[in-house]
Every structure is written in structure tokens, then in C-alpha cells.
Design a protein around this motif. Structure first.
Motif, mmCIF file in Angstrom:
data_model
loop_
_atom_site.group_PDB
_atom_site.id
_atom_site.type_symbol
_atom_site.label_atom_id
_atom_site.label_comp_id
_atom_site.label_asym_id
_atom_site.label_seq_id
_atom_site.Cartn_x
_atom_site.Cartn_y
_atom_site.Cartn_z
ATOM 1 N N PRO A 1 18.869 9.080 -93.619
ATOM 2 C CA PRO A 1 20.239 9.330 -93.143
ATOM 3 C C PRO A 1 20.675 8.325 -92.085
ATOM 4 O O PRO A 1 19.923 8.021 -91.157
ATOM 5 N N VAL A 2 21.887 7.811 -92.245
ATOM 6 C CA VAL A 2 22.444 6.856 -91.296
ATOM 7 C C VAL A 2 23.742 7.388 -90.704
ATOM 8 O O VAL A 2 23.903 7.459 -89.489
ATOM 9 N N THR A 3 24.655 7.788 -91.560
ATOM 10 C CA THR A 3 25.964 8.247 -91.113
ATOM 11 C C THR A 3 25.962 9.755 -90.881
ATOM 12 O O THR A 3 25.011 10.469 -91.240
ATOM 13 N N ALA A 4 27.053 10.251 -90.332
ATOM 14 C CA ALA A 4 27.218 11.697 -90.151
ATOM 15 C C ALA A 4 27.162 12.407 -91.495
ATOM 16 O O ALA A 4 26.543 13.472 -91.634
ATOM 17 N N GLY A 5 27.816 11.812 -92.484
ATOM 18 C CA GLY A 5 27.811 12.408 -93.816
ATOM 19 C C GLY A 5 26.421 12.480 -94.406
ATOM 20 O O GLY A 5 26.068 13.470 -95.071
ATOM 21 N N ASP A 6 25.602 11.460 -94.181
ATOM 22 C CA ASP A 6 24.226 11.458 -94.682
ATOM 23 C C ASP A 6 23.454 12.672 -94.154
ATOM 24 O O ASP A 6 22.731 13.346 -94.899
ATOM 25 N N HIS A 7 23.602 12.930 -92.869
ATOM 26 C CA HIS A 7 22.859 14.035 -92.253
ATOM 27 C C HIS A 7 23.327 15.390 -92.776
ATOM 28 O O HIS A 7 22.507 16.270 -93.077
ATOM 29 N N VAL A 8 24.616 15.567 -92.886
ATOM 30 C CA VAL A 8 25.144 16.847 -93.376
ATOM 31 C C VAL A 8 24.735 17.068 -94.819
ATOM 32 O O VAL A 8 24.294 18.166 -95.204
ATOM 33 N N LEU A 9 24.844 16.033 -95.643
ATOM 34 C CA LEU A 9 24.503 16.174 -97.056
ATOM 35 C C LEU A 9 23.009 16.392 -97.263
ATOM 36 O O LEU A 9 22.603 17.094 -98.201
ATOM 37 N N ALA A 10 22.177 15.820 -96.408
ATOM 38 C CA ALA A 10 20.733 16.067 -96.502
ATOM 39 C C ALA A 10 20.442 17.552 -96.288
ATOM 40 O O ALA A 10 19.601 18.143 -96.982
ATOM 41 N N TYR A 11 21.150 18.156 -95.337
ATOM 42 C CA TYR A 11 20.962 19.585 -95.061
ATOM 43 C C TYR A 11 21.487 20.425 -96.220
ATOM 44 O O TYR A 11 20.849 21.401 -96.640
ATOM 45 N N VAL A 12 22.643 20.051 -96.746
ATOM 46 C CA VAL A 12 23.217 20.768 -97.892
ATOM 47 C C VAL A 12 22.273 20.691 -99.085
ATOM 48 O O VAL A 12 22.018 21.698 -99.770
ATOM 49 N N ARG A 13 21.734 19.512 -99.333
ATOM 50 C CA ARG A 13 20.830 19.332 -100.467
ATOM 51 C C ARG A 13 19.584 20.208 -100.311
ATOM 52 O O ARG A 13 19.127 20.836 -101.273
#
Length: 500
Positions: free
Chosen positions: A211-223
Motif C-alpha cells: 500500500p502506498v496511497t490512502a486508497g491502497d490502505h482502505v482497499l487492502a482492509y476491504v479485501r
């Protein structure tokens, strides 16, 4: 009737030399020749190999001592739970249900046939107790769907005996390695067959980048939460301990994440999904909430001296618990087989594959995620203060319940932000978990008192003594009062430690 066992095994490459001498393995007193078994197994999957991509195998096998249908669900490296049912011509409904979260509206078809000659040895100790079973399998594979061709190989399979010591496998492996035998590159016979016949094997979902961006972190959690829901589905259907609770938590984490990070993921897309997640969490909660209530009622009843238990309180509680559980269980199984639930799983897959990201998703995670977490934390503060300002009773109960839900949401937001924010987020997760637990005790007391009132009314109508119900009700009132006394200090501690 299904039979479930925990299978712990290791596979090794083999050649024409066969099985090395294992009599030198520590603890093995004798190697017993059990003869050769002819096994014929047909493996079923969807046309796009959804089960194989999740390391799940479903087969119909004849020959050997365990002929029947076998479903193997991964637990960890070299460990699987095997569910067996008797032979039939078609896939048994019970096993089809356990893979429905993967198969969904797809069809299960024969994809590979494996015919194996298994040379079996039992490893036993000095007392004749079986330690492990070792098989040398000569395998012939035939592709039935999605490709063609055949393959042939020989492998060694070492399976731990039921209740055996895992160290036995380590000792056997040490001996095999000294003889030049190496672990198999394939996790299962099916995986090897798919790889070595025309048509190939399932294409695994690409591993996300760091994860690099804010979206990366949120999507990692969602996944991760999407995966948890799907992975837990078979356990919920089997009524495995804590599985319903764990799936419910995953659905709540998803819904909270969509709400907390509305600047990252478009809420016009995620709000309808959140509504469906709320529905699923509610259905999961029907049985779970009743289970928690029953445990609490039995605990407080056990704390009473026998002289304070008047009337058939235990019998009435047991009858209530059994009736409520049976109805909730049947309803939940219906939910998991419903088109609505399967459509929700499809929708979650779509969000992961093509996320509805907004502009903030591409920004610095520390700034975007911290702002979202602080916003949730502020809502907890307002609800705690508002709830404690209410007079003791229903209004305060409702206010503290809302504060608990927001504390939980803040905790989940901090969990999602943890990899980006580090220590401060972890500290917030811990403080919110403590506050959530405290307020949860209060809500449990509210629910227990409601149930005690209902049980007392039924008991009174039946002419039974209701003294014990009233006594327990009073104790639960005091329990709630203690929580209310502790809440301000717990909140003050959490607020002082807020550093996100």
C-alpha cells in the motif's frame, strides 16, 4: 451423514526407487505393509476452477477404506479439514452448500479424473499404536473439462494419524530428505494434474502491491474483510464455534469502512452495499445475540445460591434457549442459500476488482486516513457525553448503545489505518476496544433484563414462582449502574491517549 476429520499430511516427489527405509525414524518401532489399494477419484469444480483457486478440492472416490464424496477445506500449510459423505451419483447437497459461496450461480462439473495405485504402510510405535500412514501413489491423471491430455507421476504422501504428534512428520521428513526425497512442488494431486494437463490451472488473484496511497490502505482492509466473509461461510454452515461471530464482525468492518472513508470510496456506490451488509449482519445476529444472552443468563443463574432459585427456572431457560436457537439456525442457513446473499458476494468482488475511488484515494495516507479516524473519534465523544446526560433508564441505555457502535466504528477505522499511521493507530484500537467492551457489558445488561422480564411473564402466567427472575433483574440493574459509573473515566483515558 457427514463425517469431518482434520487431515495433516505432507507430500513428496518420488521416483522408481519407491519408499526409503523408515525403520530408523525415531519412535517408529515397525513399518507395517498394508497392501495396495486401487483408487479412482473424479474431481469437481466450476468451469473457471474457483475451488482449485482457493485450494479447495471436491471429489467422488471409489476404492480404499474411505470411498465416498470428500470435500477438503484448507486450514493452513499441510492441514485441511476433510468432510466425507457416502457415495451417490451426484454432488451431495450438503457438500454443494459448503462451497456455495465460491460456486454461487456456477455449475459443478467433472474436471479431472485420477486413478492411483496406493502402496500403503503404517508407522507404529512399540505399543502398536499407529503414528502415521505412508502411501506411495502411482497416479494417472486425465483432464475431463477445460482442456485435455493426461499426466502420470509417483509421489509419497505421509499423513499423521488421528490425534498424533506433529513431530512425527518432522522426523519422517528428516529421514526422507537424507534419502534424497524432496517435498512436492504441488499442494495437492489435483493441483499437479491441472498444471500438467492441457488447459492449465486456475489463475490466482494478483497479489496487491505494498500500500502506498490512502486508497491502497482502505482497499487492502476491504479485501481482507471480503475474504473473511467468503472463507468463513463453510464454517458458519457447519456451526463451527465463533464462526457466526467472526463473519458478523467482518460484515461490520466492511460497512464501517465504507462509512468512515467516504472521502476515499464513493458512498453513492458503497452506501447500498452497506445496507446489504447491515441486513446480513442482522441475520447473523439473530442466533448470535440469543447465544450470548443464554450464556449470560446461565452464568448469573449459576452465581446464585441454590436457596435463591425458586421454581423451574433452569428448565424454562433451557427450553427458551433451545427453541430460539433452532429457529435462528434454520433461518440463517436459508439466508446463506439466498440469491440476495450470493448477489452481495458478487458485489463485494466487484468493489475489490473495480473500486469506486475518489480524488482523496490517490493522496498521502497519513493525512487522509488520520482525518477520517479523528472524525469518527469526535462522534464517540459527543455520544458519550450526550448519553451520560440522560436520566437513568431507556434514554441513557439508547445513548450509550449508540456510543458503543461509534466506538466500534472508530476502532475499525483505526485498524484500517494502522499500517499507515503506526503506533498511534494501534493505541487507539486498544482504547476503543476497551471502551467498546465496557459499553457492551451495559448493552448486554439491557438485553438480559428484557429477556428476564419476558421469561418472568410466561412463568407467572404458568403459575410459577417469579422471585428468581426479579432477583436477577435487580442484579443486572446494578451491573449497568457500575458500567455507567466507570464510563466517564474510561472515556477520559481514551481521550487523553488520542494521538492520531
Amino acid at each position: 451423514m457427514a463425517d469431518t476429520k482434520r487431515e495433516i499430511e505432507r507430500k513428496y516427489e518420488s521416483d522408481d526407487s519407491g519408499l526409503p527405509d523408515l525403520t530408523g525414524v525415531a519412535g517408529v518401532a515397525e513399518v507395517l505393509d498394508k497392501g495396495t489399494a486401487e483408487l479412482d477419484a473424479t474431481y469437481y469444480d466450476t468451469s473457471d476452477l474457483r475451488l482449485a483457486s482457493a485450494s479447495i478440492t471436491l471429489r467422488r472416490r471409489t476404492g480404499g477404506s474411505d470411498a465416498g464424496w470428500h470435500l477438503k477445506l484448507p486450514v493452513g500449510p499441510g492441514v485441511r479439514d476433510e468432510i466425507q459423505v457416502p457415495l451417490s451419483d451426484t454432488v451431495p447437497d450438503e457438500l454443494a452448500g459448503l462451497v456455495r459461496a465460491r460456486v454461487r450461480e456456477g455449475q459443478l462439473v467433472p474436471v479431472v479424473r485420477l486413478r492411483s495405485a496406493r502402496d500403503v504402510r503404517d508407522l507404529v510405535d512399540a505399543e502398536g499404536k499407529q503414528l502415521a500412514e505412508v502411501g506411495v501413489d502411482t497416479v494417472r491423471a486425465e483432464r475431463l473439462f477445460g482442456g485435455d491430455g493426461t499426466a502420470q507421476w509417483t509421489e509419497i504422501e505421509v499423513e499423521l494419524a488421528d490425534g498424533g504428534d506433529i513431530r512425527v512428520l518432522d522426523k519422517v521428513e528428516k529421514r526422507l530428505r537424507k534419502s534424497g526425497v524432496r517435498p512436492s512442488k504441488s499442494s495437492s494431486k489435483l493441483a499437479r494434474a491441472l498444471a500438467e494437463t492441457k488447459g492449465g490451472q486456475p489463475r490466482p488473484e494478483a497479489e496487491p502491491a505494498e500500500p502506498v496511497t490512502a486508497g491502497d490502505h482502505v482497499l487492502a482492509y476491504v479485501r481482507a474483510q471480503r475474504d473473511a466473509v467468503v472463507d468463513l461461510d463453510p464454517a458458519v454452515r457447519q456451526d463451527t464455534e465463533e464462526s457466526v461471530h467472526d463473519m458478523r464482525v467482518a460484515t461490520r468492518r466492511l460497512r464501517s469502512t465504507f462509512k468512515s472513508f467516504g472521502k476515499v470510496l464513493d458512498r453513492e456506490v458503497t452506501d447500498p452495499i452497506g445496507d446489504e451488509l447491515k441486513w446480513l449482519a442482522g441475520e447473523l445476529g439473530v442466533g448470535r445475540d440469543q447465544e450470548v444472552l443464554a450464556e449470560r443468563l446461565n452464568t448469573v443463574l449459576d452465581e446464585l445460591a441454590p436457596t435463591l432459585v425458586h421454581g423451574p427456572v433452569r428448565d424454562r431457560l433451557a427450553a427458551w434457549s433451545k427453541a430460539e436457537y433452532g429457529g435462528a439456525r434454520s433461518r440463517l442457513l436459508g439466508v446463506l442459500d439466498s440469491p440476495r446473499y450470493l448477489a452481495l458476494l458478487d458485489t463485494l468482488d466487484a468493489v475489490v476488482a473495480d473500486p469506486p475511488v475518489l480524488e482523496a484515494a490517490a493522496k498521502n495516507p497519513e493525512k487522509v486516513l488520520a482525518k477520517a479516524v479523528r472524525k469518527d473519534f469526535a462522534k464517540v465523544a459527543a455520544l458519550i457525553e450526550e448519553g451520560m446526560e440522560q436520566p437513568s433508564g431507556a434514554d441513557r441505555d439508547l445513548g450509550l448503545h449508540e456510543a458503543r457502535k461509534k466506538a466500534k466504528r472508530t476502532r475499525y477505522a483505526a485498524e484500517a489505518a494502522g499500517p499507515a499511521l503506526g503506533g498511534p493507530a494501534k493505541a487507539l484500537v486498544k482504547s476503543m476496544k476497551s471502551l467498546q467492551s465496557l459499553l457492551g457489558d451495559h448493552q448486554d445488561s439491557v438485553m438480559v433484563r428484557t429477556t428476564l422480564g419476558e421469561l418472568a411473564a410466561v412463568a407467572h402466567a404458568a403459575g410459577e414462582n417469579t422471585f428468581t427472575y426479579g432477583l436477577l433483574y435487580g442484579r443486572e440493574e446494578r451491573r449497568a449502574e457500575r458500567v455507567e459509573e466507570a464510563a466517564p473515566e474510561a472515556w477520559a483515558t481514551a481521550k487523553d491517549g488520542m494521538d492520531v
